[in-house]
Write an enzyme that holds these catalytic residues in place. Structure first.
Site, PDB file in Angstrom:
ATOM      1  N   CYS A 174       0.820  -1.213   0.000  1.00 33.79           N
ATOM      2  CA  CYS A 174       0.000   0.000   0.000  1.00 33.79           C
ATOM      3  C   CYS A 174       0.858   1.269   0.000  1.00 33.79           C
ATOM      4  O   CYS A 174       0.648   2.180  -0.813  1.00 33.79           O
ATOM      5  CB  CYS A 174      -0.970  -0.018   1.170  1.00 33.79           C
ATOM      6  SG  CYS A 174      -0.239  -0.480   2.751  1.00 33.79           S
ATOM      7  N   TYR A 175       1.837   1.349   0.901  1.00 35.26           N
ATOM      8  CA  TYR A 175       2.735   2.505   0.880  1.00 35.26           C
ATOM      9  C   TYR A 175       3.458   2.622  -0.470  1.00 35.26           C
ATOM     10  O   TYR A 175       3.526   3.711  -1.051  1.00 35.26           O
ATOM     11  CB  TYR A 175       3.772   2.401   1.996  1.00 35.26           C
ATOM     12  CG  TYR A 175       3.305   2.735   3.386  1.00 35.26           C
ATOM     13  CD1 TYR A 175       2.664   3.931   3.679  1.00 35.26           C
ATOM     14  CD2 TYR A 175       3.538   1.851   4.445  1.00 35.26           C
ATOM     15  CE1 TYR A 175       2.258   4.237   4.974  1.00 35.26           C
ATOM     16  CE2 TYR A 175       3.136   2.151   5.748  1.00 35.26           C
ATOM     17  CZ  TYR A 175       2.499   3.348   6.004  1.00 35.26           C
ATOM     18  OH  TYR A 175       2.108   3.654   7.283  1.00 35.26           O
TER      19      TYR A 175
END
Length: 357
Positions: free
Chosen positions: A164-165
């Site tokens: 996600c990051y």
């Protein structure tokens, strides 16, 4: 943001994609179910959980009542070899153990964990504390960021879905690195995530009384998403990059807000640069100049919203990037990748508008 890349909608009579999900009791697993239950070309065939085998899915997740009729099954008896594609919403290390068997049966794999993200097995072992069990499969795996690897994804047998990051940071920097207008050796990503990014598990630091009413950094000395981000940025820059990446835990359930800084080395119309670079991308929204995207504007949607700023007209650009960590940061991106792999419209099953409030 537009739907230029979306293919014509397939007729209702077209064959469906037979789908298995390994590890269906976590947040990414239930998010996959939510999206695939209303996907017009998806046929959910199996969802596994050793612990919950025999339990109807809706008993654990009542939100899916009327949409999902499956019962959790043990992975050993789930007939995953009869599926066209299997999603792994599991802890790191599970997908790579199952990959050779499923690939031999002609099944395609989309791993939402880290087994096929890092191309160097030694780097994987360093950060995930386990040797890679099938480096030959890793060598052919495609990194599943559609805005970077769309054509390679179409023909892939194995996908390592981005974290996600890494999704939020790479999409924020891609136009700048591709154009060569910033210093690739001095990049900063200051990122905040909701607690669902830690998974559906019992840990003290994500208990309500611990995470609520507080904000704290973690992984400052080193985070396992750092080498993944750097790997992607190097490819974009065509050379070395330097990145300071600092993640933070915020008292919200969903969402990632990445504030990314880059030093300007060549003048350009940076707003136009972003708009042109992402023209035709169905899930990247370059917002008007001066915008301040917030995480609730993408809650439940497979969208990354970006805004580019030049504070005080100085030599540093600030790019704001927001995604829902469970959708564009995980399950939604996985469905987007599946659509590409099976020659479906890229937006198929992913046209939900964000939730508000």
């Amino acid at each position: 943001m537009s739907t230029v890349n979306a293919a014509p909608v397939s007729p209702p009579s077209a064959p469906k994609v037979r789908i298995g999900i390994v590890g269906g009791t976590g947040y990414t697993g239930v998010e996959l179910l939510r999206l695939l239950a209303r996907h017009p070309r998806a046929e959910l065939r199996a969802i596994t959980s050793r612990k919950e085998a025999g339990m109807p899915v809706v008993e654990m997740f009542p939100s899916l009542r009327g949409a999902v009729t499956l019962t959790f099954s043990d992975p050993a008896g789930a007939a995953l070899e009869d599926c066209d594609v299997v999603f792994f919403a599991t802890p790191h290390g599970v997908a790579m153990e199952a990959a050779p068997r499923l690939l031999a049966a002609g099944v395609r794999l989309i791993d939402l964990a880290a087994d096929f993200r890092l191309k160097d097995p030694a780097v994987f072992e360093q950060w995930y504390r386990m040797p890679h069990s099938c480096p030959d499969v890793l060598a052919e795996a495609v990194y599943g960021l559609p805005e970077v690897n769309r054509e390679a994804i179409r023909g892939a047998r194995v996908i390592g879905l981005p974290g996600c990051y890494p999704t939020s940071v790479q999409l924020a920097l891609k136009p700048l690195l591709a154009a060569g207008v910033v210093d690739p050796l001095h990049l900063i990503a200051d990122c905040k995530s909701g607690v669902s990014g830690a998974g559906r598990k019992a840990e003290v630091n994500i208990l309500f009384a611990e995470a609520s009413d507080s904000l704290k950094a973690y992984g400052v000395a080193g985070h396992r998403h750092h080498p993944e981000i750097v790997q992607g940025l190097r490819a974009m820059a065509g050379g070395a990059v330097g990145l300071v990446f600092t993640p933070h835990l915020t008292p919200m359930i969903r969402g990632i807000h990445a504030t990314v800084y880059a030093r300007i080395t060549r003048e350009a119309d940076f707003q136009a640069l972003f708009e042109e670079h992402y023209h035709g991308e169905p899930f990247v929204d370059v917002m008007p100049a001066g915008s301040m995207p917030d995480t609730r504007s993408v809650r439940g949607a497979n969208t990354c919203r970006l805004a580019v700023h030049r504070p005080q007209g100085g030599d540093t650009l600030t790019v704001l990037s927001v995604i829902d960590n469970l959708v564009k940061g995980a399950a939604g991106q996985a469905v987007q990748v599946m659509n590409l792999m099976f020659d479906l419209p890229e937006t198929c099953g992913l046209e939900q508008v964000a939730l508000l409030p």
